[in-house]
Design a protein around this motif. Structure first.
Motif, PDB file in Angstrom:
ATOM      1  N   THR A   1     -24.384 -12.395   8.509  1.00  0.00           N
ATOM      2  CA  THR A   1     -23.001 -12.437   8.998  1.00  0.00           C
ATOM      3  C   THR A   1     -22.065 -12.922   7.891  1.00  0.00           C
ATOM      4  N   ILE A   2     -22.523 -13.904   7.129  1.00  0.00           N
ATOM      5  CA  ILE A   2     -21.722 -14.408   6.004  1.00  0.00           C
ATOM      6  C   ILE A   2     -21.554 -13.321   4.947  1.00  0.00           C
ATOM      7  N   TYR A   3     -22.647 -12.618   4.625  1.00  0.00           N
ATOM      8  CA  TYR A   3     -22.566 -11.522   3.651  1.00  0.00           C
ATOM      9  C   TYR A   3     -21.555 -10.472   4.104  1.00  0.00           C
ATOM     10  N   LEU A   4     -21.623 -10.093   5.374  1.00  0.00           N
ATOM     11  CA  LEU A   4     -20.721  -9.063   5.887  1.00  0.00           C
ATOM     12  C   LEU A   4     -19.271  -9.543   5.902  1.00  0.00           C
ATOM     13  N   ALA A   5     -19.064 -10.811   6.207  1.00  0.00           N
ATOM     14  CA  ALA A   5     -17.702 -11.356   6.197  1.00  0.00           C
ATOM     15  C   ALA A   5     -17.110 -11.290   4.792  1.00  0.00           C
TER      16      ALA A   5
ATOM     17  N   TYR B   1     -13.382  -8.303   0.850  1.00  0.00           N
ATOM     18  CA  TYR B   1     -13.058  -7.791  -0.486  1.00  0.00           C
ATOM     19  C   TYR B   1     -13.240  -6.286  -0.666  1.00  0.00           C
ATOM     20  N   CYS B   2     -13.721  -5.584   0.353  1.00  0.00           N
ATOM     21  CA  CYS B   2     -13.912  -4.134   0.205  1.00  0.00           C
ATOM     22  C   CYS B   2     -12.588  -3.398   0.431  1.00  0.00           C
ATOM     23  N   PRO B   3     -12.488  -2.134  -0.034  1.00  0.00           N
ATOM     24  CA  PRO B   3     -11.279  -1.334   0.210  1.00  0.00           C
ATOM     25  C   PRO B   3     -11.051  -1.136   1.706  1.00  0.00           C
ATOM     26  N   LYS B   4      -9.807  -0.839   2.073  1.00  0.00           N
ATOM     27  CA  LYS B   4      -9.441  -0.738   3.480  1.00  0.00           C
ATOM     28  C   LYS B   4     -10.258   0.322   4.221  1.00  0.00           C
ATOM     29  N   LYS B   5     -10.469   1.471   3.602  1.00  0.00           N
ATOM     30  CA  LYS B   5     -11.214   2.550   4.246  1.00  0.00           C
ATOM     31  C   LYS B   5     -12.656   2.129   4.516  1.00  0.00           C
TER      32      LYS B   5
ATOM     33  N   PRO C   1     -26.482 -13.950  -5.603  1.00  0.00           N
ATOM     34  CA  PRO C   1     -25.779 -13.710  -6.870  1.00  0.00           C
ATOM     35  C   PRO C   1     -24.797 -12.542  -6.777  1.00  0.00           C
ATOM     36  N   THR C   2     -25.174 -11.507  -6.031  1.00  0.00           N
ATOM     37  CA  THR C   2     -24.289 -10.355  -5.860  1.00  0.00           C
ATOM     38  C   THR C   2     -23.004 -10.760  -5.160  1.00  0.00           C
ATOM     39  N   PHE C   3     -23.120 -11.529  -4.088  1.00  0.00           N
ATOM     40  CA  PHE C   3     -21.927 -11.898  -3.337  1.00  0.00           C
ATOM     41  C   PHE C   3     -21.119 -12.993  -4.040  1.00  0.00           C
ATOM     42  N   TYR C   4     -21.762 -13.771  -4.884  1.00  0.00           N
ATOM     43  CA  TYR C   4     -21.024 -14.708  -5.723  1.00  0.00           C
ATOM     44  C   TYR C   4     -20.127 -13.929  -6.683  1.00  0.00           C
ATOM     45  N   ARG C   5     -20.688 -12.854  -7.251  1.00  0.00           N
ATOM     46  CA  ARG C   5     -19.904 -12.005  -8.161  1.00  0.00           C
ATOM     47  C   ARG C   5     -18.778 -11.301  -7.419  1.00  0.00           C
ATOM     48  N   VAL C   6     -19.058 -10.865  -6.177  1.00  0.00           N
ATOM     49  CA  VAL C   6     -18.017 -10.224  -5.366  1.00  0.00           C
ATOM     50  C   VAL C   6     -16.844 -11.181  -5.144  1.00  0.00           C
ATOM     51  N   CYS C   7     -17.163 -12.421  -4.800  1.00  0.00           N
ATOM     52  CA  CYS C   7     -16.105 -13.416  -4.585  1.00  0.00           C
ATOM     53  C   CYS C   7     -15.349 -13.703  -5.880  1.00  0.00           C
ATOM     54  N   LYS C   8     -16.068 -13.776  -6.981  1.00  0.00           N
ATOM     55  CA  LYS C   8     -15.448 -14.082  -8.266  1.00  0.00           C
ATOM     56  C   LYS C   8     -14.532 -12.958  -8.722  1.00  0.00           C
ATOM     57  N   LYS C   9     -14.992 -11.698  -8.546  1.00  0.00           N
ATOM     58  CA  LYS C   9     -14.201 -10.544  -8.974  1.00  0.00           C
ATOM     59  C   LYS C   9     -13.255 -10.033  -7.897  1.00  0.00           C
ATOM     60  N   LYS C  10     -13.440 -10.560  -6.674  1.00  0.00           N
ATOM     61  CA  LYS C  10     -12.637 -10.114  -5.529  1.00  0.00           C
ATOM     62  C   LYS C  10     -12.730  -8.595  -5.347  1.00  0.00           C
ATOM     63  N   SER C  11     -13.948  -8.087  -5.526  1.00  0.00           N
ATOM     64  CA  SER C  11     -14.201  -6.653  -5.373  1.00  0.00           C
ATOM     65  C   SER C  11     -15.661  -6.439  -5.018  1.00  0.00           C
TER      66      SER C  11
ATOM     67  N   GLU D   1     -17.201  -3.742  -5.728  1.00  0.00           N
ATOM     68  CA  GLU D   1     -17.711  -2.910  -6.823  1.00  0.00           C
ATOM     69  C   GLU D   1     -18.364  -1.622  -6.330  1.00  0.00           C
ATOM     70  N   GLY D   2     -18.006  -1.176  -5.153  1.00  0.00           N
ATOM     71  CA  GLY D   2     -18.478   0.119  -4.669  1.00  0.00           C
ATOM     72  C   GLY D   2     -19.801   0.111  -3.926  1.00  0.00           C
TER      73      GLY D   2
END
Length: 283
Positions: free
Chosen positions: A81-85, A90-94, A27-37, A39-40
């Protein structure tokens, strides 16, 4: 060597429990994909989980006869590996660069070093023993991670940080693999899961003690700062108090309590509402 039927039974049950645990972040990574972030939230748990799965696969391969360890950890390698990809996408460049460095150092450099050293320093029956102790050390450090959560629960007297379903799943998983290790007479599987079992009991007790308390203790105030200068909030000075909350379904979600303490322009103070802000006027 033929194993007891109980080894197979608890191995299958351990696979099922661990399979569900591996899927818990979906669910967390579904939200990451949906928000394209992202979230820190951090990538460290997923990098560590991938490294742990790689170690256990190598251990089971070297020792031979522990197919059920290979099956679940092979799935773990794929899903982590999928989670990390997704995280890296979607994470910031740094953060992306630091995550890639971590993967390179731990999952590639660290694993290759262990493979090399176990082949150079140990021969024959000593090789799975050396590798087993390496797995025990790393798995123990992973199982010790809940100590910080337990400390937070005691300090805040709240189970906000202790999601019961996931804690119960991890507890059941530790029991299944503990029994698998006992009946297989594999001390390297038994030891870390004994620790996981004990920490699981502690978490269950903490939940029973504080389950009715849903409030979170406020931490130290942040120094006074001005609101954005706009038509609604011009001149207001606020005192922001952080709530030390990380909601399981909302990683690094921070709630704040904002109190208007001064109106520079002498205007009537107004409530400012936002999704994550709660303001209350002070006369």
């Amino acid at each position: 060597m033929a194993h007891s039927p109980l080894v197979f039974i608890f191995g299958i049950l351990g696979n099922i429990a661990s399979f569900v645990c591996f899927l818990a972040p979906l669910p967390t990574f579904y939200r990451v994909c949906k928000k394209k972030s992202t979230e820190g939230f951090q990538s460290i748990p997923y990098v560590a989980a991938l490294f742990s799965a790689m170690l256990w696969i190598f251990y089971a391969y070297v020792k031979t006869g522990e197919t059920l360890l290979i099956t679940i950890n092979a799935f773990g390698c794929v899903i982590e590996t999928i989670y990390l990809a997704i995280f890296i996408t979607y994470c910031p460049k740094k953060v992306r660069m630091s995550t890639l460095r971590m993967i390179l150092l731990l999952n590639f450099g660290g694993f290759c070093t262990i493979v090399l050293l176990t082949h150079i320093l140990a021969k024959g029956a000593n090789r799975p023993k050396l590798l087993g102790w390496i797995c025990v050390v790393f798995a123990t450090s992973v199982f010790a991670a809940p100590l910080s959560i337990i400390r937070t629960v005691i300090r805040t007297k709240s189970v906000e940080f202790l999601p019961f379903p996931l804690s119960l799943l991890l507890f059941i998983s530790a029991i299944m693999w503990l029994l698998y290790g006992i009946f297989l007479k594999d001390i390297y599987v038994t030891l870390p899961n004994t620790l996981g079992f004990l920490f699981g009991i502690i978490q269950m007790v903490m939940y029973m003690i504080y389950r009715k308390n849903k409030n979170v203790v406020l931490e130290e105030p942040v120094k006074l700062q001005e609101l954005n200068n706009n038509n609604n909030n011009n001149g207001h000075v606020i005192d922001v108090v952080k709530l030390s909350t990380m909601v399981p379904s909302e990683p690094n979600h921070v709630a704040v309590n904002v109190t208007l303490v001064e109106d520079i322009n002498g205007n009537n103070q107004e409530d400012h509402h936002d999704d994550n802000l709660h303001n209350k006027n002070q006369v």
